[in-house]
Design an enzyme around this catalytic site. Structure first.
Site, PDB file in Angstrom:
ATOM      1  CG  ASP A  14      23.497  -3.991  54.990  1.00 35.42           C
ATOM      2  OD1 ASP A  14      23.508  -4.450  56.304  1.00 35.42           O
ATOM      3  OD2 ASP A  14      22.711  -3.635  54.728  1.00 35.42           O
ATOM      4  N   GLY A  15      24.563  -6.905  56.216  1.00 38.61           N
ATOM      5  CA  GLY A  15      23.840  -8.315  56.443  1.00 38.61           C
ATOM      6  C   GLY A  15      24.614  -9.244  57.349  1.00 38.61           C
ATOM      7  N   GLY A  17      24.108  -9.287  60.662  1.00 42.78           N
ATOM      8  CA  GLY A  17      23.073  -9.481  61.739  1.00 42.78           C
ATOM      9  C   GLY A  17      22.126 -10.352  61.300  1.00 42.78           C
ATOM     10  NE  ARG A  18      19.825  -7.362  57.044  1.00 41.21           N
ATOM     11  CZ  ARG A  18      19.753  -6.493  55.941  1.00 41.21           C
ATOM     12  NH1 ARG A  18      19.097  -6.307  55.058  1.00 41.21           N
ATOM     13  NH2 ARG A  18      20.910  -5.604  56.161  1.00 41.21           N
ATOM     14  NE  ARG A  27      21.607  -7.180  64.954  1.00 43.69           N
ATOM     15  CZ  ARG A  27      21.398  -6.768  63.674  1.00 43.69           C
ATOM     16  NH1 ARG A  27      20.530  -7.629  63.221  1.00 43.69           N
ATOM     17  NH2 ARG A  27      22.070  -5.945  63.128  1.00 43.69           N
ATOM     18  CG  HIS A  31      28.569  -7.977  63.812  1.00 45.37           C
ATOM     19  ND1 HIS A  31      28.229  -7.433  62.654  1.00 45.37           N
ATOM     20  CD2 HIS A  31      27.822  -7.884  64.844  1.00 45.37           C
ATOM     21  CE1 HIS A  31      27.236  -6.598  63.090  1.00 45.37           C
ATOM     22  NE2 HIS A  31      26.747  -6.835  64.278  1.00 45.37           N
ATOM     23  CD  GLU A  61      24.366   7.694  59.645  1.00 45.71           C
ATOM     24  OE1 GLU A  61      25.140   7.085  59.487  1.00 45.71           O
ATOM     25  OE2 GLU A  61      24.098   8.956  59.385  1.00 45.71           O
ATOM     26  CG  ASN A  62      26.411   1.331  62.161  1.00 41.54           C
ATOM     27  OD1 ASN A  62      27.440   1.083  61.461  1.00 41.54           O
ATOM     28  ND2 ASN A  62      25.179   1.265  61.788  1.00 41.54           N
ATOM     29  NE  ARG A  65      23.679  -1.286  63.385  1.00 40.72           N
ATOM     30  CZ  ARG A  65      24.415  -2.602  62.617  1.00 40.72           C
ATOM     31  NH1 ARG A  65      25.261  -3.347  63.178  1.00 40.72           N
ATOM     32  NH2 ARG A  65      24.164  -2.496  61.363  1.00 40.72           N
ATOM     33  CD  GLU A 201      29.774   2.406  36.142  1.00 43.20           C
ATOM     34  OE1 GLU A 201      28.769   1.913  36.250  1.00 43.20           O
ATOM     35  OE2 GLU A 201      30.185   3.537  35.573  1.00 43.20           O
TER      36      GLU A 201
END
Length: 238
Positions: A14-15, A17-18, A27, A31, A61-62, A65, A201
């Site tokens: 994750d992250g 794009g940010r 963005r 990637h 769910e992507n 976008r 974990e």
């Protein structure tokens, strides 16, 4: 490193794009940068003889976008497969793909099948790329397959248990993850491996995926080594 190691690591990358937006970049540049982290972590797994690495590349769910970003991700995935497959094969990596392939392009589906066929006998590392996957989809699809098997008379109702059900999941044949890693500060599993993560974990880090390097991976392994995995039981000290 002398402490215990996980044998199957599952990662939500994750992250991207940010990471790009924080640098004033589109963005899609995030990637692209994320691919370098993928290579670093694959090499770490090879060096430490970790047997399985699952990377959540694209969730079901992507698709919500922006179309331009989705199209770019699919093209990037196809390009990376074509470019890296020979190197992965030479390093003894077996490629597997988990998820619903039907909505993917025929070209991409063929490339995935070809990659699996080429690397099927490799034993250094299973690289499980998770594409168009959702944990709820996996469980519902498994239930449908199981019901059909019972209706066809190939399995008795009273023979169904957790082990049998797991054989109908898209991850059949792979061990359940020992360690789950999610980058970029999000504290959830986001519909990823809902069945498979029952006793895994969990490790969360604020680092965006393009900045997740060998040092960050080592920190995750150190955290894992400190855990007491009880699988619902109590420790000997209690």
């Amino acid at each position: 490193m002398n402490h215990k190691l996980p044998q199957h690591i599952a990662v939500v990358m994750d992250g991207n794009g940010r990471w790009a937006e924080s640098r004033g970049l589109p963005r899609v540049e995030g990637h692209k940068a994320g691919l370098d982290s993928v290579k670093k972590i694959i090499n770490c797994c090879l060096e430490k003889k970790i047997s399985c690495l699952s990377l959540f590349a694209f969730s079901s769910e992507n698709w919500s976008r922006p179309v331009t970003e989705v199209n770019f991700l699919m093209e990037l995935f196809l390009e990376a497969l074509r470019k890296e497959i020979d190197d992965l094969n030479q390093h003894g990596i077996r490629l597997k793909f988990t998820g619903d392939r039907e909505p993917l392009s025929q070209i991409l589906q063929k490339q995935m099948c070809d990659a699996e066929a080429l690397t099927k006998n490799n034993q250094q590392l299973i690289l499980n790329v998770v594409v168009n996957y959702g944990g709820k989809w996996d469980i519902v699809t498994a239930a449908r397959k199981l019901i059909r098997t019972v209706l066809d008379g190939k399995l008795a109702y009273d023979e169904i248990n957790e082990a049998v059900f797991a054989q109908f999941l898209d991850t059949n044949g792979m061990p359940e993850p020992d360690l789950f890693i999610r980058t970029s500060g999000e504290l959830r599993i986001s519909n990823f491996f809902l069945w498979q993560l029952a006793y895994t974990e969990l490790y969360f880090t604020d680092v965006h995926w393009p900045d997740f390097n060998e040092h960050e991976f080592e920190l995750a392994l150190i955290s894992f080594a400190k855990r007491a995995r009880r699988f619902g039981q109590i420790s000997q000290s209690e």
